[in-house]
Write a protein that holds these residues in place. Structure first.
Motif, short mmCIF file in Angstrom:
data_model
loop_
_atom_site.label_atom_id
_atom_site.label_comp_id
_atom_site.label_asym_id
_atom_site.label_seq_id
_atom_site.Cartn_x
_atom_site.Cartn_y
_atom_site.Cartn_z
N MET A 4 0.82 -1.21 0.00
CA MET A 4 0.00 0.00 0.00
C MET A 4 0.85 1.25 0.00
O MET A 4 0.34 2.36 -0.02
N GLY A 5 2.18 1.11 0.06
CA GLY A 5 3.07 2.26 0.02
C GLY A 5 3.06 3.11 1.27
O GLY A 5 3.42 4.27 1.23
N ILE A 6 2.66 2.55 2.39
CA ILE A 6 2.62 3.30 3.65
C ILE A 6 3.83 2.89 4.49
O ILE A 6 4.08 1.70 4.69
N ILE A 7 4.56 3.86 4.95
CA ILE A 7 5.74 3.61 5.78
C ILE A 7 5.52 4.28 7.12
O ILE A 7 5.10 5.43 7.19
N ARG A 8 5.80 3.55 8.19
CA ARG A 8 5.65 4.08 9.55
C ARG A 8 6.95 3.87 10.31
O ARG A 8 7.67 2.91 10.07
N ARG A 9 7.23 4.75 11.24
CA ARG A 9 8.41 4.65 12.08
C ARG A 9 8.02 4.06 13.44
O ARG A 9 6.98 4.40 13.98
N LEU A 10 8.86 3.18 13.97
CA LEU A 10 8.65 2.65 15.31
C LEU A 10 8.92 3.76 16.32
O LEU A 10 9.86 4.55 16.15
N ASP A 11 8.13 3.83 17.40
CA ASP A 11 8.44 4.80 18.44
C ASP A 11 9.47 4.22 19.40
O ASP A 11 9.96 3.09 19.20
N GLU A 12 9.81 4.96 20.43
CA GLU A 12 10.86 4.52 21.35
C GLU A 12 10.52 3.25 22.12
O GLU A 12 11.40 2.59 22.67
N LEU A 13 9.24 2.86 22.15
CA LEU A 13 8.83 1.62 22.81
C LEU A 13 8.60 0.48 21.82
O LEU A 13 8.11 -0.58 22.19
N GLY A 14 8.92 0.69 20.54
CA GLY A 14 8.77 -0.35 19.53
C GLY A 14 7.38 -0.45 18.95
O GLY A 14 7.04 -1.42 18.28
N ARG A 15 6.54 0.55 19.20
CA ARG A 15 5.16 0.52 18.71
C ARG A 15 5.08 1.15 17.32
O ARG A 15 5.87 2.00 16.97
#
Length: 93
Positions: A4-15
């Motif tokens: 789907m071409g969506i990229i997300r970054r993990l936060d400091e807790l791995g979420r």
């Protein structure tokens, strides 16, 4: 699997946040449970479906001693009747 071409970054807790479009597509509501698995080098998320601890069916489940058991397996267990009581008595002695 479709990208789907969506990229997300993990936060400091791995979420990571699952985009609303994907949640709608998969019928995921707030507070639904998801299963997390590894398939080779992939992380797989899927909506959790409660299943019978004996046969893995997901229909007609009842909770018995904090476990989910389908009606069919419950009938089989009930039919065993005396055998399970004897086994319990032996372990209690």
């Amino acid at each position: 699997m479709r990208a789907m071409g969506i990229i997300r970054r993990l936060d400091e807790l791995g979420r990571v946040v699952i985009p609303v479009e994907m949640r709608r597509m998969l019928d995921l509501a707030d507070r639904d449970t998801v299963e997390i698995a590894v398939d080779g080098d992939r992380i797989v998320l899927q909506k959790h479906t409660p299943r019978c601890v004996f046969c893995s069916r997901s229909e007609a489940l009842v909770e018995y001693h904090n476990r989910r058991v389908c009606a069919s397996c419950m009938r089989e267990l009930s039919a065993m009747g005396g055998g399970t009581k004897v086994a319990r008595r032996r372990t209690e002695d």
